[in-house]
Design an enzyme around this catalytic site. Sequence first.
Site, mmCIF file in Angstrom:
data_model
loop_
_atom_site.group_PDB
_atom_site.id
_atom_site.type_symbol
_atom_site.label_atom_id
_atom_site.label_comp_id
_atom_site.label_asym_id
_atom_site.label_seq_id
_atom_site.Cartn_x
_atom_site.Cartn_y
_atom_site.Cartn_z
ATOM 1 N N LYS A 54 24.355 49.126 40.799
ATOM 2 C CA LYS A 54 24.949 48.683 42.078
ATOM 3 C C LYS A 54 24.051 48.647 43.318
ATOM 4 C CE LYS A 54 29.800 49.711 40.501
ATOM 5 N NZ LYS A 54 30.947 50.665 40.426
ATOM 6 N N GLN A 98 33.179 56.521 42.822
ATOM 7 C CA GLN A 98 32.842 56.123 41.430
ATOM 8 C C GLN A 98 33.591 57.167 40.431
ATOM 9 O OE1 GLN A 98 30.550 53.771 40.171
ATOM 10 N NE2 GLN A 98 31.480 54.504 38.230
ATOM 11 N N ASP A 121 36.326 48.354 46.907
ATOM 12 C CA ASP A 121 36.500 48.386 45.308
ATOM 13 C C ASP A 121 38.149 48.076 45.186
ATOM 14 O OD1 ASP A 121 35.431 48.517 43.077
ATOM 15 O OD2 ASP A 121 35.640 50.885 42.739
#
Length: 285
Positions: A54, A98, A121
Site C-alpha cells: 500500500k 491494519q 479505510d
Amino acid sequence: MSEPIILDGKLSSRELRESLKPRCAALREKGVVPRIEAIVAAQDPASLAYVNMKQKQAEWVGIESGAFMVTEDVSQSEVMDKVAQYNADPRVHGVLIQHPLPSHIDEDAVLESLGAAKDVDGITSASLGRLTAGLPGFRCATPLGIIKLIERYELDLTGKNAIVIGRSNILGKPMALMLLEKNATVTIAHSRTQNLADLCRNADVLVAAVGRPEMVRGDWVKPGAIVIDAGYNKVEGRSHDVGDCHYEECAAKASHITPVPGGVGPMTVASLLANTVEAAELSLL
Ligand code: NAP
C-alpha cells in the site's frame, strides 16, 4: 453463453491511481502533502507485506506514508496515544489500522478512537453509521473498490436482485448498503442462511465475500449474472490466491466476472488511496 466480460481490477485500479496523481500534485502546489499512516503488527509478515505494498502504491501517486510498528512490548495506551497524535496532526490525512493487531491490543478500542475524518479505510462505527444513514463520509475500501469497478464498466444495478454472501463489518454489510445506494434489491447471506444456492440462482448480481475457496459453483449462478469475487484464499498446491467462486464454472454462466487475483484486490488499495487524497482535499476547506 458467450465469454463473459472480465471486470479488470488491475487495469481499473491503475486508471484510478493515475487520476490521483494530478490531484496530489495540485495539493502539493497548495502546500498540502497528502499523507497516510499505518498502525501495524510488527510480527505479522502478511500485514507487513500488505502495508508495504500500500505504501509503495501511495508513493507512486504522490502520497507520503509512515507506519507505527506494534511490537509485543507496545502497550494499549501507547497505541491509543499514537492514534490521538494522528487525529490531532494536520499533516496526517488518513490512518490505516491494519487488522489483525497483536492479541494483547484491544483492536476495537483502537479503531473507535480514530476520528471519522481520518478513517480512510471506512471501518469505524462512525463511518459505517454515516454509510447506513446515507451521509457523506469515507466508505469502506473493499466494497468501495467494487462499486468503483461497477461504475468503471457502467453497469446499471437499478432494480437488480443482488446477493452478498458474507456479513462482516469490513465487507459484507457495507457492500450490501452500497448496492442499496445503487438501487439494487439486496439480500445478505451468511453461515446460517438456508437454501443459499437457490437464493444465488435468483441474483442478477452476486458478491462473494466469504473466505471459502471456490464455494460458489457454476450451477449457483443465474445465466447473465454479474459475479464479483472478493475472496482471496491461500490453497496448498495452488500457485496464486483462490477466490470464493469457482472461476471457470461461474465464468461460463456470468455476463461479467472479476478474476482472482486481479479483480477486487487492486481496487481496494486504489480506493484507500482515493479516500486519502479526498481527505487531504477536504483539509483545505
Ligand atoms: P469474515 O469476517 O470471516 O466473514 C465471512 C462471512 O462469510 C461471515 O459473515 C460468515 O457468516 C460468512 N460465511 C462463512 N461461511 C459461510 C457459508 N458456508 N455460507 C454462507 N456464508 C458463510 O471475512 P471477511 O473479512 O468479510 O472476508 C471475506 C473474504 O474476502 C475473505 O476471503 C477475505 O480474504 C476477502 N477479503 C478481500 C479483501 C480484498 O481487498 N480483496 C479485503 C477483505 C477481505 P457468519 O457471519 O454467519 O459467520
